[in-house]
Scaffold this motif. Structure first.
Motif, PDB file in Angstrom:
ATOM      1  N   ALA A 259       6.692   2.727  87.684  1.00  0.00           N
ATOM      2  CA  ALA A 259       6.717   4.006  88.077  1.00  0.00           C
ATOM      3  C   ALA A 259       7.995   4.832  87.786  1.00  0.00           C
ATOM      4  O   ALA A 259       8.040   6.007  87.172  1.00  0.00           O
ATOM      5  CB  ALA A 259       6.151   4.431  89.648  1.00  0.00           C
ATOM      6  N   ILE A 260       8.962   4.292  88.113  1.00  0.00           N
ATOM      7  CA  ILE A 260      10.354   4.759  87.492  1.00  0.00           C
ATOM      8  C   ILE A 260      10.471   4.869  86.053  1.00  0.00           C
ATOM      9  O   ILE A 260      10.996   5.755  85.603  1.00  0.00           O
ATOM     10  CB  ILE A 260      11.553   3.992  88.191  1.00  0.00           C
ATOM     11  CG1 ILE A 260      11.507   4.029  89.655  1.00  0.00           C
ATOM     12  CG2 ILE A 260      12.867   4.411  87.670  1.00  0.00           C
ATOM     13  CD1 ILE A 260      12.361   3.299  90.451  1.00  0.00           C
ATOM     14  N   ARG A 261      10.168   3.806  85.652  1.00  0.00           N
ATOM     15  CA  ARG A 261      10.176   3.979  84.058  1.00  0.00           C
ATOM     16  C   ARG A 261       9.275   4.983  83.460  1.00  0.00           C
ATOM     17  O   ARG A 261       9.756   5.853  82.344  1.00  0.00           O
ATOM     18  CB  ARG A 261       9.632   2.607  83.193  1.00  0.00           C
ATOM     19  CG  ARG A 261      10.661   1.467  83.273  1.00  0.00           C
ATOM     20  CD  ARG A 261      10.020   0.094  82.954  1.00  0.00           C
ATOM     21  NE  ARG A 261      10.755  -1.034  82.988  1.00  0.00           N
ATOM     22  CZ  ARG A 261      11.843  -1.397  82.008  1.00  0.00           C
ATOM     23  NH1 ARG A 261      11.869  -0.265  80.951  1.00  0.00           N
ATOM     24  NH2 ARG A 261      12.710  -2.242  81.916  1.00  0.00           N
ATOM     25  N   GLN A 262       8.141   5.086  83.900  1.00  0.00           N
ATOM     26  CA  GLN A 262       7.194   6.416  83.379  1.00  0.00           C
ATOM     27  C   GLN A 262       7.677   7.547  83.651  1.00  0.00           C
ATOM     28  O   GLN A 262       7.492   8.453  82.865  1.00  0.00           O
ATOM     29  CB  GLN A 262       5.782   6.090  84.208  1.00  0.00           C
ATOM     30  CG  GLN A 262       5.002   4.879  83.707  1.00  0.00           C
ATOM     31  CD  GLN A 262       3.750   4.594  84.273  1.00  0.00           C
ATOM     32  OE1 GLN A 262       3.066   5.600  84.641  1.00  0.00           O
ATOM     33  NE2 GLN A 262       3.476   3.484  84.798  1.00  0.00           N
ATOM     34  N   LEU A 267      10.564  12.565  81.766  1.00  0.00           N
ATOM     35  CA  LEU A 267      11.605  13.573  81.715  1.00  0.00           C
ATOM     36  C   LEU A 267      12.466  13.432  80.484  1.00  0.00           C
ATOM     37  O   LEU A 267      13.343  14.315  80.294  1.00  0.00           O
ATOM     38  CB  LEU A 267      12.466  13.346  82.975  1.00  0.00           C
ATOM     39  CG  LEU A 267      11.656  13.747  84.453  1.00  0.00           C
ATOM     40  CD1 LEU A 267      12.506  13.082  85.647  1.00  0.00           C
ATOM     41  CD2 LEU A 267      11.154  15.012  84.322  1.00  0.00           C
ATOM     42  N   GLY A 268      12.334  12.404  79.662  1.00  0.00           N
ATOM     43  CA  GLY A 268      13.155  12.358  78.247  1.00  0.00           C
ATOM     44  C   GLY A 268      14.165  11.479  78.410  1.00  0.00           C
ATOM     45  O   GLY A 268      15.204  11.450  77.650  1.00  0.00           O
ATOM     46  N   ASP A 269      14.492  10.719  79.437  1.00  0.00           N
ATOM     47  CA  ASP A 269      15.709   9.894  79.694  1.00  0.00           C
ATOM     48  C   ASP A 269      15.534   8.433  79.352  1.00  0.00           C
ATOM     49  O   ASP A 269      16.286   7.920  78.809  1.00  0.00           O
ATOM     50  CB  ASP A 269      16.009  10.061  81.312  1.00  0.00           C
ATOM     51  CG  ASP A 269      16.525  11.097  81.773  1.00  0.00           C
ATOM     52  OD1 ASP A 269      17.719  11.646  81.159  1.00  0.00           O
ATOM     53  OD2 ASP A 269      15.758  11.914  82.265  1.00  0.00           O
ATOM     54  N   LEU A 270      14.241   8.246  79.140  1.00  0.00           N
ATOM     55  CA  LEU A 270      13.710   6.834  78.475  1.00  0.00           C
ATOM     56  C   LEU A 270      13.089   7.058  77.093  1.00  0.00           C
ATOM     57  O   LEU A 270      12.056   7.649  77.169  1.00  0.00           O
ATOM     58  CB  LEU A 270      13.018   5.995  79.472  1.00  0.00           C
ATOM     59  CG  LEU A 270      12.736   4.662  79.237  1.00  0.00           C
ATOM     60  CD1 LEU A 270      13.811   3.723  79.212  1.00  0.00           C
ATOM     61  CD2 LEU A 270      11.597   3.905  80.244  1.00  0.00           C
ATOM     62  N   ILE A 276       7.058   0.123  79.276  1.00  0.00           N
ATOM     63  CA  ILE A 276       6.832   1.245  80.420  1.00  0.00           C
ATOM     64  C   ILE A 276       6.316   0.699  81.567  1.00  0.00           C
ATOM     65  O   ILE A 276       6.633   0.940  82.789  1.00  0.00           O
ATOM     66  CB  ILE A 276       5.735   2.377  79.790  1.00  0.00           C
ATOM     67  CG1 ILE A 276       6.747   3.290  78.890  1.00  0.00           C
ATOM     68  CG2 ILE A 276       5.430   3.259  80.816  1.00  0.00           C
ATOM     69  CD1 ILE A 276       7.817   4.140  79.432  1.00  0.00           C
ATOM     70  N   ASN A 277       5.452  -0.572  81.536  1.00  0.00           N
ATOM     71  CA  ASN A 277       4.931  -1.172  82.502  1.00  0.00           C
ATOM     72  C   ASN A 277       5.638  -2.389  83.128  1.00  0.00           C
ATOM     73  O   ASN A 277       5.247  -3.253  83.889  1.00  0.00           O
ATOM     74  CB  ASN A 277       3.316  -1.517  82.188  1.00  0.00           C
ATOM     75  CG  ASN A 277       2.563  -0.244  81.890  1.00  0.00           C
ATOM     76  OD1 ASN A 277       2.920   0.636  82.620  1.00  0.00           O
ATOM     77  ND2 ASN A 277       1.995  -0.401  80.918  1.00  0.00           N
ATOM     78  N   ASP A 278       6.947  -2.635  82.612  1.00  0.00           N
ATOM     79  CA  ASP A 278       7.599  -3.841  82.862  1.00  0.00           C
ATOM     80  C   ASP A 278       8.256  -3.475  84.375  1.00  0.00           C
ATOM     81  O   ASP A 278       8.836  -2.641  84.465  1.00  0.00           O
ATOM     82  CB  ASP A 278       8.533  -4.225  81.844  1.00  0.00           C
ATOM     83  CG  ASP A 278       9.365  -5.296  82.052  1.00  0.00           C
ATOM     84  OD1 ASP A 278       9.039  -5.921  83.288  1.00  0.00           O
ATOM     85  OD2 ASP A 278       9.877  -6.071  80.975  1.00  0.00           O
ATOM     86  N   ASP A 279       8.108  -4.461  85.362  1.00  0.00           N
ATOM     87  CA  ASP A 279       8.839  -4.246  86.516  1.00  0.00           C
ATOM     88  C   ASP A 279      10.278  -4.916  86.543  1.00  0.00           C
ATOM     89  O   ASP A 279      10.912  -4.799  87.538  1.00  0.00           O
ATOM     90  CB  ASP A 279       7.963  -4.900  87.737  1.00  0.00           C
ATOM     91  CG  ASP A 279       7.797  -6.375  87.531  1.00  0.00           C
ATOM     92  OD1 ASP A 279       8.408  -7.073  86.536  1.00  0.00           O
ATOM     93  OD2 ASP A 279       7.414  -6.932  88.527  1.00  0.00           O
ATOM     94  N   PHE A 280      10.896  -5.176  85.574  1.00  0.00           N
ATOM     95  CA  PHE A 280      12.240  -5.791  85.334  1.00  0.00           C
ATOM     96  C   PHE A 280      13.113  -4.737  84.988  1.00  0.00           C
ATOM     97  O   PHE A 280      12.952  -4.056  84.145  1.00  0.00           O
ATOM     98  CB  PHE A 280      12.355  -7.021  84.230  1.00  0.00           C
ATOM     99  CG  PHE A 280      13.463  -7.713  84.067  1.00  0.00           C
ATOM    100  CD1 PHE A 280      14.020  -8.341  85.303  1.00  0.00           C
ATOM    101  CD2 PHE A 280      14.485  -7.600  83.113  1.00  0.00           C
ATOM    102  CE1 PHE A 280      15.392  -8.910  84.909  1.00  0.00           C
ATOM    103  CE2 PHE A 280      15.540  -8.047  83.091  1.00  0.00           C
ATOM    104  CZ  PHE A 280      16.061  -8.932  83.918  1.00  0.00           C
ATOM    105  N   PHE A 281      14.233  -4.833  85.722  1.00  0.00           N
ATOM    106  CA  PHE A 281      15.452  -3.705  85.753  1.00  0.00           C
ATOM    107  C   PHE A 281      16.272  -4.364  84.468  1.00  0.00           C
ATOM    108  O   PHE A 281      17.415  -4.938  84.662  1.00  0.00           O
ATOM    109  CB  PHE A 281      16.224  -3.530  86.729  1.00  0.00           C
ATOM    110  CG  PHE A 281      17.115  -2.425  86.910  1.00  0.00           C
ATOM    111  CD1 PHE A 281      17.515  -1.792  85.933  1.00  0.00           C
ATOM    112  CD2 PHE A 281      17.138  -1.719  88.194  1.00  0.00           C
ATOM    113  CE1 PHE A 281      18.195  -0.572  85.942  1.00  0.00           C
ATOM    114  CE2 PHE A 281      17.784  -0.358  88.338  1.00  0.00           C
ATOM    115  CZ  PHE A 281      18.577   0.136  87.257  1.00  0.00           C
TER     116      PHE A 281
END
Length: 586
Positions: A259-262, A267-270, A276-281
C-alpha cells in the motif's frame, strides 16, 4: 441566496467605514462582500428603460436592498455606484445592439479563475450565462431586449469584473483582519477606472490576466493545483495506512509495504513499475521514501515512522485546499519583490538569496516558536551590526530573566547583562540594592542589555531592516538547532545558519569589506554599524505549499495554525461534478 463569501457571522469581520470613492483599496472589498446588500424589487415597473433602472438601483434609498434576476446581490455596491454615476447610469456592457459583445471575454476569465484557486460562483457565473443566453435568444427571434434583463446583466457583469479584479490583484480576504502578524502590502487601485478603460479598449480578458500575479512562486503553484485536483477526483477515498511499531526500515518485510508503494507511485515519488505489490523494503523504496520526506519537510532518513505515515495519510483533497490557501497568500503580497532580495519562508525554516529570479544562496533559519510567531511583512535591509548588544525585550526580561536572577544573584554578571534605568547603567551598591523579589510585570522600571560575547543570543552579526515588530536576522551561538527539521525556537526574530557568508555576499560591492576584514572586526569585539552598499528588500512569507526550482511540489506543516484560520475564512472551492469518479486510493 447567500453569497459564497458571506462571512458576516464571523467575529473577526466587522463592517468598515465607506472608503473614498476615487481611490479604492481592493483588499478591503472583502468587507463589502460580507455585508453585501441585495438588488431588485419584485414589483419594479417593467416599462422602465435599462438606464433608468440602473440609476434607480444606485440612487434610491432602497437600492441597497434590491436583487437582480436569480436573486443575486451586488457585492461591490459602492464601487459599482461610482462606476455608473460616471457613465450617467448608461449600460456599460450591452453595446449598441444589446448583444453584450464583451461579456464572453469576462465569462472566459471567470471560468479561468478556477485555475487560480477561486470559485466561479463568486462572480455570478450561472445567472450571467442564463441572462446572456435569454437576451441573445430574444434577439435571434427578432424580439426587443427586455430592459430588466439588460439592466440585471449589465450590473452583474460590472460587479463580477470589480470583484474578480480585486481578488486577482490583492486576494479575497484582507489578511490584517485574520491576524495581527499579517502585514502584507496591498496596492491601491481604482478598479472602476480600470473597468471603463478595459471596456473602451476591448481588453477585458487581457486586463484581468495582467492583474494575476506573475512571480514564479505563484505561477509554479497553479499546475500543482491542477494536478492535485486530478488526484482528488481520481481518488476521492484515501484510506489511512496504519502505523505500528517498530518503524519500517530497509530490509524489512511488512504487509503495509504494498500500500505504501502504491501511494508513493500515485504521488510521483516512486517510479511506475517498481515492484508495486512487493512487501519487501528495498533500495528503490528507500529512495522513494527519502523523496517524499524531503518534499514534506520531514527528517529524510528513509525510515517510515509515525510522522511519515501521517504525511502519507493526508489526502489529495486536503492538499488541494492547502494549495488554494497558499495561492491566496501569494495574491496578498510578494508582488514586484525586486531583482535582488532575501526571502524567508517561515514555515520552511529557510532563507534564500534571490538575484534576477535565481536562488544564489540558501541557508537554514530558526524562527519564532508558537505564541512568539514570526510575523509576515516586507521591509528593506539597509545595514548590519557587528558584535551587537542585545536589548532584552521587557516581556523576556520579566518572564524569563527575572526568575533566574531571583534564584541566582550572580546570573546577570555571569551572562554579561547590564541593568539600565532611563538609559543609564546601574552599578555597584545601587545594583546590589535592587530587591528583585518585589519586581513584577507591573513593576519593572529597568532595561536589561546583554553585552556582545559568546553568550549573547544575537551572535556576532545582526542584519537590520527596521520594522514595527523589531524583528531582524541574526547570528546564533546555538548552532545545534539548525540540524533540527522543525526549527521554531526563537522569540520571533530569525536566527540564520550562515551569517558570515550572508554578510560577505551583501558587502561584496564594498572595497572596504572582505572576508578577512569582516572576521577581524568581529574578533575585535567592538560594536560597529556597517551600511550596505546596495540596500535590498527582505520578504518574510509563510508558505506551506509551493513548487521549487526543480518543479517539485513542496508541503510543510502549519506550525502556527495560520492555514486553519484562513481555511475557515476562505470558502472552499468545490470540484466540478464532471471531474468526480469512484476510483479508490491505494
Amino acid at each position: 441566496m447567500p453569497h459564497p463569501l458571506n462571512l458576516q457571522g464571523s467575529p473577526m469581520f466587522t463592517r468598515l467605514p465607506r472608503l473614498p470613492m476615487s481611490l479604492l483599496i481592493c483588499t478591503l472589498l472583502a468587507q463589502l462582500l460580507f455585508s453585501a446588500p441585495p438588488l431588485l424589487l419584485a414589483g419594479e415597473p417593467q416599462a422602465l428603460p435599462a438606464t433608468e433602472r440602473i440609476k434607480q438601483r444606485f440612487t434610491s434609498e432602497e437600492g441597497r436592498s434590491w436583487l437582480t434576476a436569480g436573486e443575486e446581490s451586488v457585492y461591490s455596491y459602492d464601487m459599482a455606484a461610482v462606476f455608473y454615476q460616471k457613465r450617467e447610469y448608461r449600460p456599460a456592457w450591452a453595446g449598441s445592439d444589446s448583444r453584450f459583445p464583451q461579456a464572453d471575454a469576462l465569462i472566459s476569465s471567470i471560468l479561468q479563475a478556477y485555475e487560480e484557486g477561486l470559485t466561479p460562483e463568486y462572480y455570478h457565473i450561472k445567472p450571467v450565462e442564463a441572462l446572456l443566453a435569454a437576451l441573445r435568444a430574444r434577439l435571434a427571434n427578432n424580439l426587443t431586449p427586455d430592459p430588466a434583463q439588460v439592466a440585471d446583466l449589465d450590473v452583474l457583469l460590472t460587479d463580477a469584473f470589480l470583484l474578480l479584479s480585486c481578488h486577482l490583484s490583492n486576494g479575497c480576504i484582507n489578511p490584517v483582519m485574520l491576524k495581527a502578524e499579517w502585514f502584507a502590502h496591498n496596492e491601491k487601485m481604482d478598479v472602476t477606472a480600470l473597468l471603463e478603460k478595459s471596456l473602451k479598449e476591448n481588453r477585458i480578458k487581457e486586463t484581468l490576466t495582467d492583474l494575476t500575479p506573475k512571480e514564479k512562486l505563484y505561477t509554479r503553484l497553479r499546475p500543482a493545483l491542477a494536478r492535485y485536483r486530478e488526484l482528488a477526483a481520481q481518488y476521492p477515498a484515501w484510506p489511512e495506512i496504519p502505523f505500528a511499531s517498530p518503524s519500517l526500515k530497509k530490509g524489512m518485510r511488512d504487509g503495509r509495504i504494498p500500500a505504501i508503494r502504491q501511494r508513493l507511485a500515485v504521488l510521483g515519488d516512486l517510479p511506475a513499475g517498481e515492484n508495486i505489490n512487493d512487501d519487501f523494503f528495498d533500495a528503490a523504496l528507500v529512495r522513494a521514501v527519502l523523496s517524499f520526506q524531503t518534499r514534506h519537510g520531514l527528517d529524510a532518513d528513509g525510515v517510515i515512522g509515525a510522522k511519515t505515515i501521517g504525511a502519507f495519510n493526508v489526502s489529495p483533497a486536503k492538499r488541494v485546499r492547502q494549495i488554494e490557501i497558499n495561492l491566496e497568500r501569494l495574491r496578498w503580497s510578494f508582488r514586484n519583490p525586486g531583482k535582488r532580495y532575501l526571502l524567508v519562508n517561515i514555515a520552511n525554516f529557510e532563507l534564500d538569496v534571490v538575484e534576477e529570479g535565481e536562488t544564489v544562496m540558501t541557508m537554514r533559519v530558526v524562527v519564532g516558536k508558537p505564541f512568539w510567531d514570526t510575523p509576515v511583512f516586507s521591509k528593506k535591509m539597509s545595514y548590519l551590526v557587528l558584535n551587537p548588544p542585545w536589548n532584552i525585550p521587557r516581556s523576556i526580561a520579566v518572564e524569563e530573566i527575572l526568575p533566574k536572577v531571583r534564584r541566582d544573584r550572580q546570573y546577570l554578571l555571569k551572562n554579561n547583562i547590564r541593568v539600565l534605568r532611563n538609559g543609564s547603567t546601574i552599578q555597584g551598591q545601587q545594583l546590589q540594592a535592587i530587591e528583585w523579589s518585589r519586581l513584577s510585570i507591573d513593576n519593572f522600571p529597568y532595561q536589561l542589555r546583554q553585552d556582545p560575547g559568546p553568550a549573547n543570543p544575537l551572535g556576532s552579526i545582526k542584519f537590520m531592516f527596521p520594522n514595527e515588530f523589531d524583528v531582524y536576522l541574526h547570528d546564533s551561538p546555538n548552532k545545534g538547532l539548525f540540524q533540527r527539521s522543525v526549527r521554531a525556537f526563537s522569540h520571533g526574530c530569525i536566527r540564520i545558519e550562515k551569517p558570515v557568508e550572508l554578510a560577505i555576499h551583501l558587502l561584496r560591492d564594498s572595497q572596504k569589506w572582505t572576508r578577512e576584514t569582516l572576521l577581524a572586526a568581529i574578533r575585535e569585539g567592538r560594536e560597529q554599524t556597517v551600511p550596505l552598499p546596495q540596500p535590498l528588500p527582505v520578504h518574510l512569507l509563510y508558505l506551506t505549499a509551493w513548487v521549487d526550482g526543480k518543479q517539485t511540489v513542496q508541503f510543510r506543516d502549519d506550525i502556527y495554525g495560520r492555514d486553519r484560520v484562513l481555511d475557515e475564512s476562505l470558502p472552499a472551492n468545490q470540484l466540478p461534478a464532471k471531474m468526480g469518479n469512484t476510483s479508490k486510493a491505494p
